[in-house]
Motif scaffolding. Sequence first.
Motif, PDB file in Angstrom:
ATOM      1  N   SER A  14       0.833  -1.203   0.000  1.00 37.19           N
ATOM      2  CA  SER A  14       0.000   0.000   0.000  1.00 37.19           C
ATOM      3  C   SER A  14       0.859   1.240   0.000  1.00 37.19           C
ATOM      4  CB  SER A  14      -0.914   0.000   1.238  1.00 37.19           C
ATOM      5  OG  SER A  14      -1.787  -1.085   1.214  1.00 37.19           O
ATOM      6  N   ALA A  15       1.915   1.231   0.830  1.00 37.03           N
ATOM      7  CA  ALA A  15       2.816   2.400   0.891  1.00 37.03           C
ATOM      8  C   ALA A  15       3.505   2.617  -0.439  1.00 37.03           C
ATOM      9  CB  ALA A  15       3.847   2.199   2.005  1.00 37.03           C
ATOM     10  N   ALA A  16       3.899   1.474  -1.072  1.00 31.29           N
ATOM     11  CA  ALA A  16       4.600   1.601  -2.342  1.00 31.29           C
ATOM     12  C   ALA A  16       3.694   2.181  -3.404  1.00 31.29           C
ATOM     13  CB  ALA A  16       5.120   0.226  -2.778  1.00 31.29           C
ATOM     14  N   SER A  17       2.394   1.720  -3.395  1.00 26.55           N
ATOM     15  CA  SER A  17       1.481   2.248  -4.409  1.00 26.55           C
ATOM     16  C   SER A  17       1.106   3.682  -4.121  1.00 26.55           C
ATOM     17  CB  SER A  17       0.222   1.369  -4.473  1.00 26.55           C
ATOM     18  OG  SER A  17      -0.437   1.379  -3.208  1.00 26.55           O
ATOM     19  N   ALA A  18       1.099   4.066  -2.811  1.00 23.10           N
ATOM     20  CA  ALA A  18       0.736   5.439  -2.462  1.00 23.10           C
ATOM     21  C   ALA A  18       1.877   6.409  -2.727  1.00 23.10           C
ATOM     22  CB  ALA A  18       0.335   5.499  -0.989  1.00 23.10           C
ATOM     23  N   SER A  19       3.113   5.925  -2.709  1.00 25.58           N
ATOM     24  CA  SER A  19       4.272   6.803  -2.883  1.00 25.58           C
ATOM     25  C   SER A  19       5.140   6.293  -4.028  1.00 25.58           C
ATOM     26  CB  SER A  19       5.096   6.860  -1.594  1.00 25.58           C
ATOM     27  OG  SER A  19       4.303   7.283  -0.521  1.00 25.58           O
ATOM     28  N   PRO A  20       4.744   6.582  -5.254  1.00 24.89           N
ATOM     29  CA  PRO A  20       5.530   6.108  -6.391  1.00 24.89           C
ATOM     30  C   PRO A  20       6.895   6.780  -6.418  1.00 24.89           C
ATOM     31  CG  PRO A  20       3.878   7.695  -7.089  1.00 24.89           C
ATOM     32  CD  PRO A  20       3.592   7.397  -5.655  1.00 24.89           C
ATOM     33  N   PRO A  21       7.865   6.130  -7.000  1.00 26.33           N
ATOM     34  CA  PRO A  21       9.204   6.727  -7.080  1.00 26.33           C
ATOM     35  C   PRO A  21       9.168   7.999  -7.912  1.00 26.33           C
ATOM     36  CG  PRO A  21       9.044   4.787  -8.479  1.00 26.33           C
ATOM     37  CD  PRO A  21       7.788   4.820  -7.664  1.00 26.33           C
ATOM     38  N   PRO A  22      10.063   8.931  -7.645  1.00 29.83           N
ATOM     39  CA  PRO A  22      10.072  10.180  -8.404  1.00 29.83           C
ATOM     40  C   PRO A  22      10.319   9.918  -9.881  1.00 29.83           C
ATOM     41  CG  PRO A  22      12.072   9.956  -7.082  1.00 29.83           C
ATOM     42  CD  PRO A  22      11.146   8.874  -6.654  1.00 29.83           C
ATOM     43  N   SER A  23       9.653  10.703 -10.700  1.00 27.67           N
ATOM     44  CA  SER A  23       9.798  10.545 -12.140  1.00 27.67           C
ATOM     45  C   SER A  23      11.149  11.070 -12.598  1.00 27.67           C
ATOM     46  CB  SER A  23       8.688  11.309 -12.859  1.00 27.67           C
ATOM     47  OG  SER A  23       8.829  12.700 -12.623  1.00 27.67           O
ATOM     48  N   ALA A  24      11.483  10.740 -13.842  1.00 22.09           N
ATOM     49  CA  ALA A  24      12.747  11.226 -14.397  1.00 22.09           C
ATOM     50  C   ALA A  24      12.756  12.744 -14.454  1.00 22.09           C
ATOM     51  CB  ALA A  24      12.959  10.638 -15.791  1.00 22.09           C
ATOM     52  N   SER A  25      11.609  13.354 -14.764  1.00 24.68           N
ATOM     53  CA  SER A  25      11.553  14.818 -14.839  1.00 24.68           C
ATOM     54  C   SER A  25      11.749  15.440 -13.465  1.00 24.68           C
ATOM     55  CB  SER A  25      10.214  15.273 -15.439  1.00 24.68           C
ATOM     56  OG  SER A  25       9.135  14.852 -14.625  1.00 24.68           O
ATOM     57  N   THR A  32      18.784  20.096 -11.344  1.00 24.91           N
ATOM     58  CA  THR A  32      18.949  21.463 -11.847  1.00 24.91           C
ATOM     59  C   THR A  32      18.938  22.460 -10.696  1.00 24.91           C
ATOM     60  OG1 THR A  32      17.883  20.912 -13.943  1.00 24.91           O
ATOM     61  CG2 THR A  32      17.965  23.238 -13.352  1.00 24.91           C
ATOM     62  N   ARG A  33      17.999  22.282  -9.766  1.00 27.22           N
ATOM     63  CA  ARG A  33      17.913  23.183  -8.619  1.00 27.22           C
ATOM     64  C   ARG A  33      19.206  23.130  -7.795  1.00 27.22           C
ATOM     65  NH1 ARG A  33      13.301  25.160  -6.602  1.00 27.22           N
ATOM     66  NH2 ARG A  33      12.093  23.555  -7.700  1.00 27.22           N
ATOM     67  N   ALA A  34      19.710  21.928  -7.571  1.00 24.13           N
ATOM     68  CA  ALA A  34      20.946  21.783  -6.788  1.00 24.13           C
ATOM     69  C   ALA A  34      22.125  22.429  -7.501  1.00 24.13           C
ATOM     70  CB  ALA A  34      21.221  20.298  -6.532  1.00 24.13           C
ATOM     71  N   ALA A  35      22.184  22.288  -8.826  1.00 21.74           N
ATOM     72  CA  ALA A  35      23.279  22.894  -9.594  1.00 21.74           C
ATOM     73  C   ALA A  35      23.218  24.411  -9.526  1.00 21.74           C
ATOM     74  CB  ALA A  35      23.218  22.423 -11.047  1.00 21.74           C
ATOM     75  N   ILE A  36      22.002  24.961  -9.601  1.00 24.01           N
ATOM     76  CA  ILE A  36      21.838  26.419  -9.521  1.00 24.01           C
ATOM     77  C   ILE A  36      22.313  26.928  -8.168  1.00 24.01           C
ATOM     78  CG2 ILE A  36      20.137  28.283  -9.406  1.00 24.01           C
ATOM     79  CD1 ILE A  36      18.463  26.678 -11.446  1.00 24.01           C
ATOM     80  N   LEU A  37      21.879  26.274  -7.088  1.00 27.90           N
ATOM     81  CA  LEU A  37      22.235  26.745  -5.751  1.00 27.90           C
ATOM     82  C   LEU A  37      23.734  26.625  -5.497  1.00 27.90           C
ATOM     83  CD1 LEU A  37      19.259  25.310  -3.653  1.00 27.90           C
ATOM     84  CD2 LEU A  37      19.597  27.647  -4.461  1.00 27.90           C
ATOM     85  N   ALA A  38      24.343  25.540  -5.964  1.00 26.30           N
ATOM     86  CA  ALA A  38      25.794  25.383  -5.785  1.00 26.30           C
ATOM     87  C   ALA A  38      26.554  26.456  -6.548  1.00 26.30           C
ATOM     88  CB  ALA A  38      26.220  23.991  -6.248  1.00 26.30           C
ATOM     89  N   ALA A  39      26.127  26.728  -7.785  1.00 29.79           N
ATOM     90  CA  ALA A  39      26.785  27.755  -8.591  1.00 29.79           C
ATOM     91  C   ALA A  39      26.586  29.133  -7.971  1.00 29.79           C
ATOM     92  CB  ALA A  39      26.238  27.723 -10.014  1.00 29.79           C
TER      93      ALA A  39
END
Length: 208
Positions: A14-25, A32-39
């Motif tokens: 149930s937990a697995a179906s309720a919380s699908p893995p993050p998509s590629a996007s 991208t967000r992490a790269a912006i903040l580091a830069a």
Amino acid sequence: MPDRATPATSPASSAASASPPPSASARRSDATRAAILAAARARFAADGYERATIRAIAKDAKIDPSMVMRYHGNKESLFAAAVSVDLRLPDLSALPRDQVGHALVSHFLDLWEESGELTAILRVGVTNTAGAERLQRVFREQLLPVAQAVCPDPEQVPARAALCASQLLGLALTRYVLRIPAAVALARQEALAWLAPTVQRYLTAPSP
């Protein structure tokens, strides 16, 4: 005809179906967000607030400047997101009162060496009102409680905390921002030996 039994669903499934893995996007967006903040941290630390540009930060992050604007809107919002400083001050309550200055200076020396965020906010704070306010808030909220814990006179806490900050920020400014050769050349133990007694005096010595 009896109803067929519905197969039991385990909590894990149930937990697995309720919380699908993050998509590629979503993963690309996080990267991208992490790269912006580091830069942004690196650029603010190197150039200060005024000279750091969205275009330069985007180039460092290897993305189009429009992506920086998409995530953060403007440079002020980007600075606020990139430079969120936690001094990570240790719990000094268990230390003997006469060792607090040494522990505090030692912690800050480690912190300046590890964190580009502190260098960024210091560089910005000396030239930009928003940066100065951020730096003041960081030290007011995080250093003041240390002074409150050991200061012999509660009325002197703000002044003593400010004097401690003058030493901690003064060394950082000369060593990591202005890079005055003699300050840069100081070995860590030398800097600690010079500063710790002064910070200790500011925290616990009788009022002059």
